[in-house]
Write an enzyme that holds these catalytic residues in place. Sequence first.
Site, mmCIF file in Angstrom:
data_model
loop_
_atom_site.group_PDB
_atom_site.id
_atom_site.type_symbol
_atom_site.label_atom_id
_atom_site.label_comp_id
_atom_site.label_asym_id
_atom_site.label_seq_id
_atom_site.Cartn_x
_atom_site.Cartn_y
_atom_site.Cartn_z
ATOM 1 N N SER A 65 -0.864 3.097 10.937
ATOM 2 C CA SER A 65 -1.550 2.181 11.465
ATOM 3 C C SER A 65 -0.979 0.882 11.676
ATOM 4 O O SER A 65 0.123 0.790 10.716
ATOM 5 C CB SER A 65 -2.894 2.051 10.631
ATOM 6 N N THR A 121 0.817 -1.160 0.123
ATOM 7 C CA THR A 121 -0.027 -0.083 -0.071
ATOM 8 C C THR A 121 0.815 1.229 0.001
ATOM 9 O O THR A 121 1.831 1.129 0.733
ATOM 10 C CB THR A 121 -0.872 0.011 1.227
ATOM 11 N N TYR A 175 -2.109 -2.162 10.760
ATOM 12 C CA TYR A 175 -2.335 -2.822 9.190
ATOM 13 C C TYR A 175 -1.324 -2.313 8.464
ATOM 14 O O TYR A 175 -0.437 -3.169 7.665
ATOM 15 C CB TYR A 175 -3.725 -2.394 8.937
ATOM 16 N N HIS A 176 -0.951 -0.830 8.074
ATOM 17 C CA HIS A 176 0.008 -0.414 7.246
ATOM 18 C C HIS A 176 1.296 -0.945 7.631
ATOM 19 O O HIS A 176 2.206 -1.174 6.748
ATOM 20 C CB HIS A 176 -0.082 1.052 6.954
ATOM 21 N N LYS A 204 2.304 -4.243 6.358
ATOM 22 C CA LYS A 204 2.628 -4.201 4.931
ATOM 23 C C LYS A 204 4.295 -3.802 4.636
ATOM 24 O O LYS A 204 4.910 -4.369 4.127
ATOM 25 C CB LYS A 204 1.819 -3.324 4.182
HETATM 26 N N1 LIG Z 1 -8.911 -1.927 -1.637
HETATM 27 C C1 LIG Z 1 -8.005 -1.172 -1.559
HETATM 28 O O1 LIG Z 1 -8.245 0.150 -1.661
HETATM 29 C C2 LIG Z 1 -6.686 -1.310 -1.081
HETATM 30 C C3 LIG Z 1 -5.630 -0.586 -1.413
HETATM 31 C C4 LIG Z 1 -4.203 -0.700 -1.074
HETATM 32 C C5 LIG Z 1 -4.120 -1.980 -0.618
HETATM 33 N N2 LIG Z 1 -4.962 -2.956 -0.794
HETATM 34 C C6 LIG Z 1 -4.310 -4.340 -0.453
HETATM 35 O O2 LIG Z 1 -5.001 -5.029 -1.179
HETATM 36 C C7 LIG Z 1 -5.352 -6.427 -0.910
HETATM 37 C C8 LIG Z 1 -6.915 -6.887 -1.017
HETATM 38 O O3 LIG Z 1 -7.459 -5.752 -0.552
HETATM 39 P P1 LIG Z 1 -9.328 -5.754 -0.732
HETATM 40 O O4 LIG Z 1 -9.623 -4.519 -0.521
HETATM 41 O O5 LIG Z 1 -9.633 -6.816 -1.734
HETATM 42 O O6 LIG Z 1 -9.511 -6.446 0.651
HETATM 43 P P2 LIG Z 1 -10.629 -7.652 1.006
HETATM 44 O O7 LIG Z 1 -10.623 -7.778 2.504
HETATM 45 O O8 LIG Z 1 -11.793 -7.444 0.342
HETATM 46 O O9 LIG Z 1 -9.966 -9.000 0.583
HETATM 47 C C9 LIG Z 1 -8.811 -9.703 1.238
HETATM 48 C C10 LIG Z 1 -9.361 -11.109 0.942
HETATM 49 O O10 LIG Z 1 -8.513 -11.939 1.671
HETATM 50 C C11 LIG Z 1 -9.093 -13.050 2.483
HETATM 51 N N3 LIG Z 1 -7.876 -13.197 3.503
HETATM 52 C C12 LIG Z 1 -7.376 -12.541 4.356
HETATM 53 N N4 LIG Z 1 -6.502 -13.412 5.266
HETATM 54 C C13 LIG Z 1 -6.548 -14.357 4.416
HETATM 55 C C14 LIG Z 1 -5.947 -15.780 5.001
HETATM 56 N N5 LIG Z 1 -5.074 -16.055 5.973
HETATM 57 N N6 LIG Z 1 -6.112 -16.795 4.237
HETATM 58 C C15 LIG Z 1 -7.124 -16.806 3.234
HETATM 59 N N7 LIG Z 1 -7.788 -15.737 2.926
HETATM 60 C C16 LIG Z 1 -7.370 -14.557 3.547
HETATM 61 C C17 LIG Z 1 -10.144 -12.187 3.201
HETATM 62 O O11 LIG Z 1 -11.147 -13.057 3.182
HETATM 63 C C18 LIG Z 1 -10.683 -11.421 1.982
HETATM 64 O O12 LIG Z 1 -11.500 -12.011 1.223
HETATM 65 C C19 LIG Z 1 -4.702 -6.345 0.649
HETATM 66 O O13 LIG Z 1 -3.868 -6.806 1.089
HETATM 67 C C20 LIG Z 1 -4.960 -4.835 0.999
HETATM 68 O O14 LIG Z 1 -4.244 -4.636 2.080
HETATM 69 C C21 LIG Z 1 -6.146 -2.604 -1.027
#
Ligand SMILES: NC(=O)c1ccc[n+]([C@@H]2O[C@H](COP(=O)([O-])OP(=O)(O)OC[C@H]3O[C@@H](n4cnc5c(N)ncnc54)[C@H](O)[C@@H]3O)[C@@H](O)[C@H]2O)c1
Length: 383
Positions: A179, A144, A181-182, A185
């Site tokens: 945070s 991120t 979370y960040h 990463k």
């Molecule tokens: N959506 C955004 O705006 C955004 C921005 C920057 C980075 N990201 C990164 O992109 C990735 C996806 O984000 P998202 O928005 O789709 O989130 P999301 O929560 O909708 O998707 C993540 C998925 O991973 C699954 N998951 C988590 N831990 C798991 C595990 N141990 N085993 C199996 N499945 C697992 C969750 O159930 C979920 O379905 C994340 O790593 C997030 O940090 C997202």
Amino acid sequence: MRILILGGDGYLGWPTAMSFAAQGHDVCVVDNYLRRNIARETSSEALFDNPNLVDRAALFEATHGKRIRVEIADCNDYRSLERIVRDTGPEAVVHYAEQPSAPYSMRGFDEARRTLDNNLGATFNTVWALLQHAPECHLIKLGTMGEYGTPNIDIEEGWLDVEHNGRRQKFLYPRQAGSLYHTTKVLDTDLLWFYVRTHGLRVTDLMQGPVYGIDTAETRGDQRLMPNFHYDDIFGTVVNRFLVQAVAGIPLTVYGKGGQTRGYLNLKDTLQCVALAAAHPVKRGELRILNQFTEQFTVNQLAARVQAAGARIGIDVAVKNIENPRKEAEDHYYNAKHQALLDLGLEPHLMTEEVLVEMMQHVIRHKAAIDPRKVLPRVRWNG
Ligand SMILES: NC(=O)c1ccc[n+]([C@@H]2O[C@H](COP(=O)([O-])OP(=O)(O)OC[C@H]3O[C@@H](n4cnc5c(N)ncnc54)[C@H](O)[C@@H]3O)[C@@H](O)[C@H]2O)c1
């Protein structure tokens, strides 16, 4: 290409799976429904229901004639992940499987621990499963832009050339997340860089900004194929929260002064970026870091855009500054480079008024389901 998508039930994972499958790739998705479980536990359910992964895959096959293999498994459980990697022999792994909510990670000890264990565990297990069973595989990992924080100098794409006492060295760009979370990463990136240096892993780490949008080429307007749309303070991004507040007649809640600047991108561009990364793999022993966003806005600018989109369809939108629940700079320098993905061929879809109006119209169809209690901040870490 054989592609394994970790976190395939998620906001980004499901559209990515459909997109690769539609292009004829051999796709397997893994998810343990962590997101759905946390949403239930924290009363942060999405605006409309999404069928479970097995049902969605069946629906996709019926409508598009392409199969997506589904594995309901925890990436934090090494034996399960190892078996899946061994069985599928991926050429690329897209790793989304993390707990992605900053507020959730700051809620208390249990939530912080769960975020740390899950995110670091999933990344560590992915690294080991690839080293042991698919060492040539290209790992595409979602990081991120929040890893960098808001430094008072330009943000480079992953690396910084440092000159010190007349000598030079290239280092990972300094990271200072806001945070836990960040911060997971940041730790992921360090872990990946270590295994790239020592074991020759091939990694692309995508520093992504907040993503918006619910429609992609493969949803074809069918809501059952759309990804999750959260508007709450735990999982909802600022764009989703503002759109829902606009429709519900709640003033847009700008945290603090609203000068917080971030780089945003359309969901369609996330799909392009991941596809471009997969199509241009790195060599063994290389860590490529790409800043993944297309435009940067302050929160105040976003509020003004949502206000203008509302006005276009006859909705009068008010804006209200509220105390910032987060500890973050509200007025700061921000200039993040994002050239490398454009050079690879990214063609941005920008946040036009039409795009916001289209999302707002989708929210309007679900207006009756909006729960106003979910949109105000329930987690604070402003000290
Ligand atoms: N959506 C955004 O705006 C955004 C921005 C920057 C980075 N990201 C990164 O992109 C990735 C996806 O984000 P998202 O928005 O789709 O989130 P999301 O929560 O909708 O998707 C993540 C998925 O991973 C699954 N998951 C988590 N831990 C798991 C595990 N141990 N085993 C199996 N499945 C697992 C969750 O159930 C979920 O379905 C994340 O790593 C997030 O940090 C997202």
